[in-house]
Design an enzyme around this catalytic site. Structure first.
Site, short mmCIF file in Angstrom:
data_model
loop_
_atom_site.label_atom_id
_atom_site.label_comp_id
_atom_site.label_asym_id
_atom_site.label_seq_id
_atom_site.Cartn_x
_atom_site.Cartn_y
_atom_site.Cartn_z
N HIS A 306 0.85 -1.19 0.00
CA HIS A 306 0.00 0.00 0.00
C HIS A 306 0.88 1.23 0.00
CE1 HIS A 306 -3.12 2.86 1.15
NE2 HIS A 306 -3.96 1.97 0.66
N ASP A 363 -7.91 -5.63 0.11
CA ASP A 363 -8.39 -6.49 -0.97
C ASP A 363 -7.99 -7.95 -0.81
OD1 ASP A 363 -9.68 -4.49 -2.57
OD2 ASP A 363 -7.69 -3.69 -2.98
N1 CMC Z 1 4.30 -7.40 -4.79
C1 CMC Z 1 5.64 -7.35 -4.98
N2 CMC Z 1 6.38 -6.23 -4.85
C2 CMC Z 1 5.72 -5.11 -4.55
C3 CMC Z 1 4.33 -5.09 -4.34
C4 CMC Z 1 3.63 -6.29 -4.47
N3 CMC Z 1 2.30 -6.33 -4.28
N4 CMC Z 1 3.95 -3.82 -4.04
C5 CMC Z 1 5.08 -3.07 -4.06
N5 CMC Z 1 6.12 -3.85 -4.37
C6 CMC Z 1 7.53 -3.43 -4.44
C7 CMC Z 1 7.86 -2.75 -5.77
O1 CMC Z 1 8.27 -3.70 -6.73
C8 CMC Z 1 8.96 -1.80 -5.36
O2 CMC Z 1 10.14 -2.56 -5.22
P1 CMC Z 1 11.62 -1.87 -5.44
O3 CMC Z 1 11.63 -0.66 -4.55
O4 CMC Z 1 12.57 -2.93 -5.02
O5 CMC Z 1 11.65 -1.51 -6.90
C9 CMC Z 1 8.53 -1.34 -3.97
O6 CMC Z 1 7.72 -2.42 -3.44
C10 CMC Z 1 7.71 -0.07 -3.96
O7 CMC Z 1 6.68 -0.19 -4.90
P2 CMC Z 1 5.88 1.04 -5.48
O8 CMC Z 1 5.06 0.60 -6.65
O9 CMC Z 1 6.80 2.21 -5.67
O10 CMC Z 1 4.99 1.39 -4.23
P3 CMC Z 1 3.64 2.12 -4.22
O11 CMC Z 1 3.49 2.77 -2.93
O12 CMC Z 1 3.46 2.98 -5.42
O13 CMC Z 1 2.64 0.84 -4.38
C11 CMC Z 1 0.67 -0.35 -4.67
C12 CMC Z 1 1.40 0.72 -3.86
C13 CMC Z 1 -0.68 -0.63 -4.00
C14 CMC Z 1 0.41 0.16 -6.11
C15 CMC Z 1 1.53 -1.65 -4.73
O14 CMC Z 1 1.84 -2.10 -3.43
C16 CMC Z 1 0.87 -2.76 -5.54
O15 CMC Z 1 0.99 -2.78 -6.76
N6 CMC Z 1 0.13 -3.71 -4.87
C17 CMC Z 1 -0.59 -4.74 -5.56
C18 CMC Z 1 -1.96 -4.21 -6.00
C19 CMC Z 1 -2.91 -4.04 -4.84
O16 CMC Z 1 -3.07 -4.91 -4.00
N7 CMC Z 1 -3.62 -2.89 -4.82
C20 CMC Z 1 -4.62 -2.58 -3.78
C21 CMC Z 1 -4.22 -1.45 -2.89
S1 CMC Z 1 -5.28 -1.35 -1.45
C22 CMC Z 1 -6.83 -0.90 -2.08
C23 CMC Z 1 -6.89 0.50 -2.47
O17 CMC Z 1 -6.99 1.37 -1.56
O18 CMC Z 1 -6.83 0.80 -3.65
#
Ligand code: CMC
Length: 429
Positions: A306, A363
């Site tokens: 998240h 989720d």
């Molecule tokens: N699985 C594997 N690696 C992950 C994941 C994941 N689910 N989420 C983040 N990472 C890693 C990412 O690869 C990155 O690694 P590195 O720094 O080594 O390159 C690091 O964590 C940071 O990722 P980011 O994309 O910069 O982080 P963010 O804050 O933008 O991501 C997120 C938030 C929700 C988009 C992401 O965690 C994700 O894609 N999760 C899976 C989709 C999901 O479950 N979404 C629902 C969110 S909760 C409901 C809502 O409120 O929408």
């Protein structure tokens, strides 16, 4: 003493005011930065940018705290109803018994959908995703319910809120029924908000649907947990589109489009698809965790991670309890729940997930709850959208009432080619 920070650029020092929220969060107020210094700030994805001040929802991502209007989400999930929580978010206070009754009457009055809209639902291709249908139909509401000049602005706005909260729920069920080729079921005045939805979704002349209290309770909690989440992607979309002073239906329609994405509200569908893939490949989550860790593989563990929470999402803990409770009460054994538990156990003990602060989000278990209710997979994001409506509405209302309201219009740093002269086509190499 006035709180401020100082910024030194090319030997010149500027004061930057510090803003402190009621829970002690601090921000640099850069609203006059460009005017004073000629500089802008760059923050892709807005991870460090506050776009507004807000008194609706408080989140602490490090401690895993979520409160609506000061009330912990755990207490609302335990004692409140979705209808009451919607009132709280929109109006700022819990309603008195009389206010709640008036609110319920209004929701009832506005629960029907214009009969002429039926033909639109009937003409979408059967395989169209319900989120695409919902966003189009919510946008179309303005055409069917134009403003009435005789009404005061306040009255018009309150009716629009009630219409959205009540009709979007009806539209979701109508769209499902029509997609199955089934007879549409109308809302009823004698049923609660959640029971009404279930009846509209699942009742049939040949197979009457008996509303199950445990399913109603689970749905109430599901929607309360989704009701608001401060400046998430879809809410930011509602505020941004709304800032151009479009009508509220158009702004909410934009929110639905943003929510559709698998990184946001589409994640509940993506989680169940992922769990099914694990099941189809023999039931071992380990290869999926290995893929999520692999830098060269775009795969992510759905339902994990998240932007704000760097610990357990408090909604995920509640959702897991609801999931266990509803499956037990309905005597359902869902193999996907066993896989989800194994996957969670492995991921939260895995160094990659620990180092990246990746924990289950709302989720992760919600899809299994929706499956138990009989909600079809492609409707999962629609369920999230119905739940998020009070949040979108209250955030839009707050932005419209903000004396510091401004059109949302970010800046950029241009990195393209510098000025060059046009070359006629016959002279190009
Ligand atoms: N699985 C594997 N690696 C992950 C994941 C994941 N689910 N989420 C983040 N990472 C890693 C990412 O690869 C990155 O690694 P590195 O720094 O080594 O390159 C690091 O964590 C940071 O990722 P980011 O994309 O910069 O982080 P963010 O804050 O933008 O991501 C997120 C938030 C929700 C988009 C992401 O965690 C994700 O894609 N999760 C899976 C989709 C999901 O479950 N979404 C629902 C969110 S909760 C409901 C809502 O409120 O929408």
């Amino acid at each position: 003493m006035e709180k401020k920070a100082t910024l030194t650029v090319n030997g010149k020092t500027y004061d930057i005011p510090l803003l402190i929220g009621t829970e002690g969060e601090m921000a640099l107020d850069i609203s006059t930065l460009r005017q004073k210094t000629g500089l802008i700030t760059l923050d892709p994805g807005y991870a460090n940018t506050g776009s507004c001040t807000s008194s609706i929802t408080f989140m602490d991502g490090e401690k895993g705290i979520l409160r609506y209007r000061g009330y912990p989400v755990e207490q609302l999930a335990e004692y409140s109803s979705f209808r009451e929580t919607a009132y709280l978010l929109i109006n700022g206070e819990l309603p008195s018994a009389k206010e709640l009754e008036r609110f319920s009457l209004m929701l009832n009055d506005h629960s029907l959908v214009h009969e002429d809209m039926r033909s639109f639902f009937e003409n979408f291709p059967r395989r169209a995703h319900p989120m695409g249908i919902l966003s189009s139909m919510v946008n179309a509401l303005r055409a069917f319910y134009p403003e009435i000049p005789e009404r005061s602005e306040e009255e018009e706005i309150n009716i629009t809120f009630a219409r959205l909260l009540s009709k979007v729920r009806t539209m979701a069920a109508v769209s499902y029924k029509i997609s199955r080729g089934h007879k549409v079921v109308y809302p009823r005045h004698d049923l609660s908000y959640c029971a009404n939805f279930l009846k509209m979704m699942f009742d049939s002349p040949v197979k009457p649907y008996h509303v199950h209290d445990d399913i109603v309770d689970a749905l109430n909690v599901f929607w309360i947990l989704h009701a608001d989440h401060e400046q998430n992607c879809s809410t930011a979309a509602v505020r941004l589109v709304g800032s151009a002073r479009v009508n509220l239906y158009a702004a909410i329609s934009a929110g639905i489009c943003a929510l559709w994405g698998p990184l946001h509200g589409g994640a509940n569908q993506a989680v169940v698809e992922m769990l099914q893939d694990i099941q189809d490949s023999g039931g071992d989550p380990a290869p999926f965790i290995a893929r999520a860790r692999d830098k060269n593989d775009p795969f992510r563990l759905m339902g994990f991670g998240h932007r704000v929470y760097k610990t357990y999402d408090p909604r995920a803990r509640i959702m897991e309890k609801v999931c266990n409770r509803v499956l037990k009460k309905l005597k359902i054994h869902d193999p996907l729940l066993d896989i989800a538990k194994r996957l969670e156990e492995m991921a939260v003990n895995d160094p990659y997930f620990i180092d990246h602060h990746l924990y289950p989000n709302v989720d992760f278990y919600s899809g299994i709850v929706l499956r138990a209710m009989g909600i079809p997979l492609n409707m999962f994001p629609v369920m999230f959208a119905i739940g998020r409506l009070p949040g979108w509405i209250s955030q839009w209302k707050e932005s419209m009432e903000d004396p510091k309201w401004k059109l949302h219009r970010p800046r950029q740093i241009y990195t393209g080619l510098q000025k060059r002269d046009y070359i006629p086509v016959d002279q190009r190499g």
